[in-house]
Design an enzyme around this catalytic site. Sequence first.
Site, PDB file in Angstrom:
ATOM      1  N   LEU A 192     -15.959  23.317  24.255  1.00 40.83           N
ATOM      2  CA  LEU A 192     -14.836  23.954  23.875  1.00 40.83           C
ATOM      3  C   LEU A 192     -14.809  25.025  22.922  1.00 40.83           C
ATOM      4  O   LEU A 192     -14.927  24.730  21.696  1.00 40.83           O
ATOM      5  CB  LEU A 192     -13.680  22.853  23.650  1.00 40.83           C
ATOM      6  CG  LEU A 192     -12.335  23.675  23.586  1.00 40.83           C
ATOM      7  CD1 LEU A 192     -11.833  24.455  24.969  1.00 40.83           C
ATOM      8  CD2 LEU A 192     -11.325  22.298  23.503  1.00 40.83           C
ATOM      9  N   HIS A 193     -14.891  26.292  23.240  1.00 37.20           N
ATOM     10  CA  HIS A 193     -15.180  27.395  22.354  1.00 37.20           C
ATOM     11  C   HIS A 193     -14.410  28.653  22.810  1.00 37.20           C
ATOM     12  O   HIS A 193     -13.494  28.193  23.952  1.00 37.20           O
ATOM     13  CB  HIS A 193     -16.573  27.872  22.271  1.00 37.20           C
ATOM     14  CG  HIS A 193     -17.162  28.182  23.490  1.00 37.20           C
ATOM     15  ND1 HIS A 193     -16.788  29.427  24.196  1.00 37.20           N
ATOM     16  CD2 HIS A 193     -17.802  27.445  24.590  1.00 37.20           C
ATOM     17  CE1 HIS A 193     -17.482  29.831  25.461  1.00 37.20           C
ATOM     18  NE2 HIS A 193     -18.067  28.462  25.640  1.00 37.20           N
ATOM     19  N   GLY A 194     -14.314  29.740  22.034  1.00 35.59           N
ATOM     20  CA  GLY A 194     -13.162  30.706  22.306  1.00 35.59           C
ATOM     21  C   GLY A 194     -13.093  31.236  23.641  1.00 35.59           C
ATOM     22  O   GLY A 194     -12.013  31.287  24.112  1.00 35.59           O
TER      23      GLY A 194
ATOM     24  N   ALA B 132     -11.426  28.165  25.638  1.00 36.20           N
ATOM     25  CA  ALA B 132      -9.974  28.006  25.047  1.00 36.20           C
ATOM     26  C   ALA B 132      -9.095  29.338  25.190  1.00 36.20           C
ATOM     27  O   ALA B 132      -7.708  28.945  25.482  1.00 36.20           O
ATOM     28  CB  ALA B 132      -9.996  27.877  23.451  1.00 36.20           C
TER      29      ALA B 132
END
Length: 167
Positions: free
Chosen positions: A15-17, A20
């Site tokens: 879960l990263h930019g 997200a």
Amino acid sequence: MTMDIRLARIDSRLLHGQVATVWTKTVTPNRILVVSDKVAKDNLRKSLITQAAPPGVKANVITIKKMLAIYTDPRFDVFKTLLLTENAQDMAALVKGGIDLSKIGINVGSLAYQDGMATLTDAVAVDQTEAKALRYLASDAGLKVTIQKVPGDRQIDVLPLLDKNQL
């Protein structure tokens, strides 16, 4: 009924930019499930992942066994899920365990390069174990497995890349 999985993504960054923001806007989940036995045992990583969830979306880190247990549990039918695994082996374990991804296929976002790996794209590198799991998902399980960093990018079929690299 079963849980509504909107996106099944393999991404070593989890879960990263991009996930997200861009992916959640595209698939509109109300739940992000990070499925990894390794990460589920790591309290720091679990904490960072749950904090990275965008507003209005709850994130959980669970084991493969837990995901297989809740997938058909009617209490979780309300989940509109963005499913994330860190590697293809974990995704293959979910498919072998009965998770049906035939309608949505599998999205491969990023697999970090390490020495001895073959580079499939600028964002995806695999070793023999990862390649075998991807081949299982695409060939044996008959799923559409594509590489795509963000929704606006072109989807690239993983099988020809594995064949080209003789993996």
